[in-house]
Design an enzyme around this catalytic site. Structure first.
Site, PDB file in Angstrom:
ATOM      1  N   ASP A  37     -96.968  32.339   8.621  1.00  0.00           N
ATOM      2  CA  ASP A  37     -95.943  31.393   8.175  1.00  0.00           C
ATOM      3  C   ASP A  37     -94.734  31.461   9.111  1.00  0.00           C
ATOM      4  O   ASP A  37     -94.111  32.529   9.253  1.00  0.00           O
ATOM      5  CB  ASP A  37     -95.529  31.744   6.748  1.00  0.00           C
ATOM      6  CG  ASP A  37     -94.808  30.609   6.041  1.00  0.00           C
ATOM      7  OD1 ASP A  37     -94.488  29.609   6.702  1.00  0.00           O
ATOM      8  OD2 ASP A  37     -94.580  30.717   4.823  1.00  0.00           O
ATOM      9  N   ASP A  38     -94.427  30.355   9.759  1.00  0.00           N
ATOM     10  CA  ASP A  38     -93.268  30.264  10.667  1.00  0.00           C
ATOM     11  C   ASP A  38     -93.359  31.235  11.839  1.00  0.00           C
ATOM     12  O   ASP A  38     -92.334  31.709  12.342  1.00  0.00           O
ATOM     13  CB  ASP A  38     -91.955  30.521   9.905  1.00  0.00           C
ATOM     14  CG  ASP A  38     -91.578  29.391   8.959  1.00  0.00           C
ATOM     15  OD1 ASP A  38     -92.386  28.460   8.784  1.00  0.00           O
ATOM     16  OD2 ASP A  38     -90.481  29.441   8.380  1.00  0.00           O
ATOM     17  N   CYS A  77     -94.263  23.324   6.496  1.00  0.00           N
ATOM     18  CA  CYS A  77     -95.268  24.070   5.728  1.00  0.00           C
ATOM     19  C   CYS A  77     -96.285  23.197   4.997  1.00  0.00           C
ATOM     20  O   CYS A  77     -97.483  23.266   5.268  1.00  0.00           O
ATOM     21  CB  CYS A  77     -94.572  24.977   4.717  1.00  0.00           C
ATOM     22  SG  CYS A  77     -93.553  26.274   5.446  1.00  0.00           S
ATOM     23  N   ARG A  81    -100.275  22.532   5.940  1.00  0.00           N
ATOM     24  CA  ARG A  81    -101.347  23.106   5.134  1.00  0.00           C
ATOM     25  C   ARG A  81    -102.274  22.035   4.584  1.00  0.00           C
ATOM     26  O   ARG A  81    -103.493  22.250   4.464  1.00  0.00           O
ATOM     27  CB  ARG A  81    -100.746  23.961   4.011  1.00  0.00           C
ATOM     28  CG  ARG A  81    -100.074  25.211   4.557  1.00  0.00           C
ATOM     29  CD  ARG A  81     -99.043  25.836   3.608  1.00  0.00           C
ATOM     30  NE  ARG A  81     -98.177  26.710   4.369  1.00  0.00           N
ATOM     31  CZ  ARG A  81     -98.409  28.009   4.584  1.00  0.00           C
ATOM     32  NH1 ARG A  81     -99.468  28.591   4.049  1.00  0.00           N
ATOM     33  NH2 ARG A  81     -97.578  28.720   5.319  1.00  0.00           N
ATOM     34  N   LYS A 131     -99.992  32.342   0.257  1.00  0.00           N
ATOM     35  CA  LYS A 131     -99.146  31.168   0.029  1.00  0.00           C
ATOM     36  C   LYS A 131     -99.972  29.885   0.012  1.00  0.00           C
ATOM     37  O   LYS A 131    -100.651  29.560   0.986  1.00  0.00           O
ATOM     38  CB  LYS A 131     -98.074  31.101   1.129  1.00  0.00           C
ATOM     39  CG  LYS A 131     -97.170  29.883   1.049  1.00  0.00           C
ATOM     40  CD  LYS A 131     -96.148  29.903   2.169  1.00  0.00           C
ATOM     41  CE  LYS A 131     -95.343  28.618   2.233  1.00  0.00           C
ATOM     42  NZ  LYS A 131     -94.349  28.632   3.318  1.00  0.00           N
ATOM     43  N   HIS A 133     -98.644  26.452  -1.361  1.00  0.00           N
ATOM     44  CA  HIS A 133     -97.635  25.450  -0.994  1.00  0.00           C
ATOM     45  C   HIS A 133     -98.176  24.026  -0.897  1.00  0.00           C
ATOM     46  O   HIS A 133     -97.727  23.219  -0.078  1.00  0.00           O
ATOM     47  CB  HIS A 133     -96.908  25.833   0.299  1.00  0.00           C
ATOM     48  CG  HIS A 133     -95.460  25.433   0.256  1.00  0.00           C
ATOM     49  ND1 HIS A 133     -94.551  25.717   1.246  1.00  0.00           N
ATOM     50  CD2 HIS A 133     -94.753  24.760  -0.716  1.00  0.00           C
ATOM     51  CE1 HIS A 133     -93.364  25.239   0.930  1.00  0.00           C
ATOM     52  NE2 HIS A 133     -93.466  24.657  -0.264  1.00  0.00           N
ATOM     53  N   SER A 158     -93.119  28.936  -0.881  1.00  0.00           N
ATOM     54  CA  SER A 158     -92.390  29.886  -0.039  1.00  0.00           C
ATOM     55  C   SER A 158     -91.561  30.842  -0.904  1.00  0.00           C
ATOM     56  O   SER A 158     -90.970  30.434  -1.906  1.00  0.00           O
ATOM     57  CB  SER A 158     -91.463  29.146   0.925  1.00  0.00           C
ATOM     58  OG  SER A 158     -92.209  28.337   1.812  1.00  0.00           O
ATOM     59  N   HIS A 238     -92.198  34.057   7.197  1.00  0.00           N
ATOM     60  CA  HIS A 238     -91.155  33.168   6.673  1.00  0.00           C
ATOM     61  C   HIS A 238     -89.969  34.018   6.218  1.00  0.00           C
ATOM     62  O   HIS A 238     -90.133  35.139   5.757  1.00  0.00           O
ATOM     63  CB  HIS A 238     -91.723  32.367   5.498  1.00  0.00           C
ATOM     64  CG  HIS A 238     -90.927  31.173   5.111  1.00  0.00           C
ATOM     65  ND1 HIS A 238     -89.692  31.256   4.509  1.00  0.00           N
ATOM     66  CD2 HIS A 238     -91.194  29.845   5.234  1.00  0.00           C
ATOM     67  CE1 HIS A 238     -89.235  30.037   4.270  1.00  0.00           C
ATOM     68  NE2 HIS A 238     -90.127  29.154   4.707  1.00  0.00           N
ATOM     69  N   ASP A 290     -98.671  28.143  10.614  1.00  0.00           N
ATOM     70  CA  ASP A 290     -98.506  26.800  10.047  1.00  0.00           C
ATOM     71  C   ASP A 290     -97.553  25.930  10.852  1.00  0.00           C
ATOM     72  O   ASP A 290     -97.652  24.709  10.841  1.00  0.00           O
ATOM     73  CB  ASP A 290     -98.044  26.876   8.583  1.00  0.00           C
ATOM     74  CG  ASP A 290     -96.656  27.477   8.403  1.00  0.00           C
ATOM     75  OD1 ASP A 290     -96.159  28.159   9.329  1.00  0.00           O
ATOM     76  OD2 ASP A 290     -96.054  27.263   7.329  1.00  0.00           O
ATOM     77  N   ASN A 291     -96.615  26.539  11.565  1.00  0.00           N
ATOM     78  CA  ASN A 291     -95.675  25.794  12.415  1.00  0.00           C
ATOM     79  C   ASN A 291     -94.870  26.801  13.226  1.00  0.00           C
ATOM     80  O   ASN A 291     -95.078  28.011  13.109  1.00  0.00           O
ATOM     81  CB  ASN A 291     -94.729  24.897  11.589  1.00  0.00           C
ATOM     82  CG  ASN A 291     -94.109  25.555  10.382  1.00  0.00           C
ATOM     83  OD1 ASN A 291     -94.424  25.220   9.240  1.00  0.00           O
ATOM     84  ND2 ASN A 291     -93.234  26.529  10.618  1.00  0.00           N
ATOM     85  N   LYS A 311     -89.335  25.072  14.378  1.00  0.00           N
ATOM     86  CA  LYS A 311     -89.770  24.487  13.112  1.00  0.00           C
ATOM     87  C   LYS A 311     -89.000  23.205  12.794  1.00  0.00           C
ATOM     88  O   LYS A 311     -87.799  23.113  13.029  1.00  0.00           O
ATOM     89  CB  LYS A 311     -89.561  25.509  11.994  1.00  0.00           C
ATOM     90  CG  LYS A 311     -89.928  25.024  10.601  1.00  0.00           C
ATOM     91  CD  LYS A 311     -89.734  26.121   9.577  1.00  0.00           C
ATOM     92  CE  LYS A 311     -90.105  25.643   8.175  1.00  0.00           C
ATOM     93  NZ  LYS A 311     -90.022  26.729   7.178  1.00  0.00           N
TER      94      LYS A 311
END
Length: 397
Positions: A37-38, A77, A81, A131, A133, A158, A238, A290-291, A311
């Site tokens: 995540d991130d 996010c 996803r 996660k 989301h 998140s 994240h 994810d990004n 992001k």
């Protein structure tokens, strides 16, 4: 001479047959997707970061294939996803332009066909840990158990969409430099299937809880000789960063480094379980994010390496992310400059599983030629939708 030409022809035929048999002749392989995540393009040691402690991800690279041009389908996010799960750009599913909040009533539409649903249709057991989301909805109608997953454990959004509390072992508070932890929502719940088993989530034990659930799933399905799909969607990295006893103060990169080290430990535990259960040689594993990194949080977040922005931006720093494929004995070691994306994982996995893609428009392509035959990809272009955001997308100069 004729003898030499005949021998050369046999070599070419043998190579072609081996490449074809990786996809067509093996029993249905297990599938593990690690989703950070991130996490930025420049955050891992194998992508050049000098102080990150990621020995297990380094091992995946040393034994697998590293993508230098791997992209996520969205710089945020929830849209990212949704695209991973459906192989469809997020405007097609309606999960755009922003992310789901805890009090939102919507989610990934139930008429979308997910990777998990398609794999279940060809005999796979499916689990997501971490996660989600992609919405909760009334009575949990959008939770993963309604989207093709047999088992779910995790926080459904998140962990900054909750009150911030203890983030580092034993009792250190979360770093929240811009006061973005949302104190207007209830404490983070941890779901198991459709039941809340912990609230508030205890962050310093959360990763261990996740890994226990993931490794138990692998062990159980391996003993049953059932092909399985594990979607391991880490809360890391994240903000706010967090880590437990094993990782806190373990890395000179500070709190982000500790969180990343804990993620890497989790990757290692799952790889170890695959080997212990004797299924690593029949398991396709892919790691990505994810990004890109949330640059507004500076040292409390990741880095984009040599790329522009992060992001929420459609510059490369927002969508170009790490991508590592691992399958001992099947995927060669090395780097590839071939263009690939999270959209491509669904069609690739279905090809390996012997299944079919949903009968709707999808946007990914099968990566098998790149993974197994060192050939060029069929993917020639990626589209991005500009996202509005009030966060700083690029570092200040």
């Amino acid at each position: 001479n004729m003898t030499g030409r005949f021998r050369l022809s046999l070599v070419f035929v043998a190579v072609a047959c081996c490449s074809w048999c990786i996809v067509e002749c093996n029993p249905q392989p297990n599938v593990v997707i690690f989703y950070a995540d991130d996490l930025g393009y420049g955050d891992l040691a194998c992508y050049g970061h000098p102080t990150s402690l990621t020995p297990n991800l380094d091992r995946m690279f040393e034994e697998g294939l590293l993508f230098t041009q791997f992209y996520t389908a969205s710089p945020l996010c929830s849209p990212s996803r949704a695209a991973l799960m459906t192989s469809r750009y997020s405007p097609r599913s309606g999960v755009y332009p922003g992310v789901f909040a805890p009090n939102d009533v919507g989610g990934l539409p139930l008429n979308e066909t997910t990777m998990a649903e398609s794999l279940k249709s060809v005999g796979y057991s499916t689990a997501i840990v971490g996660k989600w989301h992609l919405g909760v909805g009334k009575d949990g109608m959008y939770l993963p158990t309604h989207q093709g997953f047999d088992y779910y454990m995790g926080i459904p959004y998140s962990h900054d969409m909750c009150m911030c509390d203890v983030c580092f072992y034993p009792d250190l508070k979360c770093s929240d430099p811009q006061n973005e932890c949302n104190h207007g929502y209830v404490p983070c719940p941890v779901f198991e299937n459709e039941k809340i088993i912990q609230q508030p989530a205890v962050k310093i034990n959360l990763t261990e809880m996740y890994i226990d659930a993931a490794t138990n799933f692998i062990k159980e399905k391996s003993e049953q000789s059932s092909p399985f799909f594990l979607y391991m969607a880490f809360q890391h990295t994240h903000k706010p960063q967090f880590s437990g006893k094993l990782a806190t103060n373990s890395c000179i990169r500070g709190e982000f480094g500790d969180a990343l080290a804990e993620l890497d430990w989790g990757v290692g535990q799952i790889l170890e379980e695959l080997e212990k259960d004797g299924v690593s040689d029949n398991t396709f594993v892919f790691f990505t994010s994810d990004n890109g990194p949330d640059l507004a949080f500076k040292t409390h977040a990741g880095v984009q390496g040599p790329l522009r922005c992060g992001k929420a931006s459609t510059w490369d720093g927002g969508q170009r992310v790490p991508g590592i494929a691992w399958w001992p004995g099947k995927i060669r070691h090395g780097r590839t400059q071939e263009l690939a994306a999270t959209l491509d994982l669904f069609p690739t996995v279905m090809k390996l599983a012997g299944g079919k893609m949903p009968s709707v428009i999808t946007d990914g392509v099968d990566m098998s030629p790149v993974l197994f035959e060192n050939k060029e990809t069929e993917l020639c272009v990626l589209f991005s939708r500009i996202h509005s955001s009030n966060r700083p997308l690029c570092p200040s100069t």
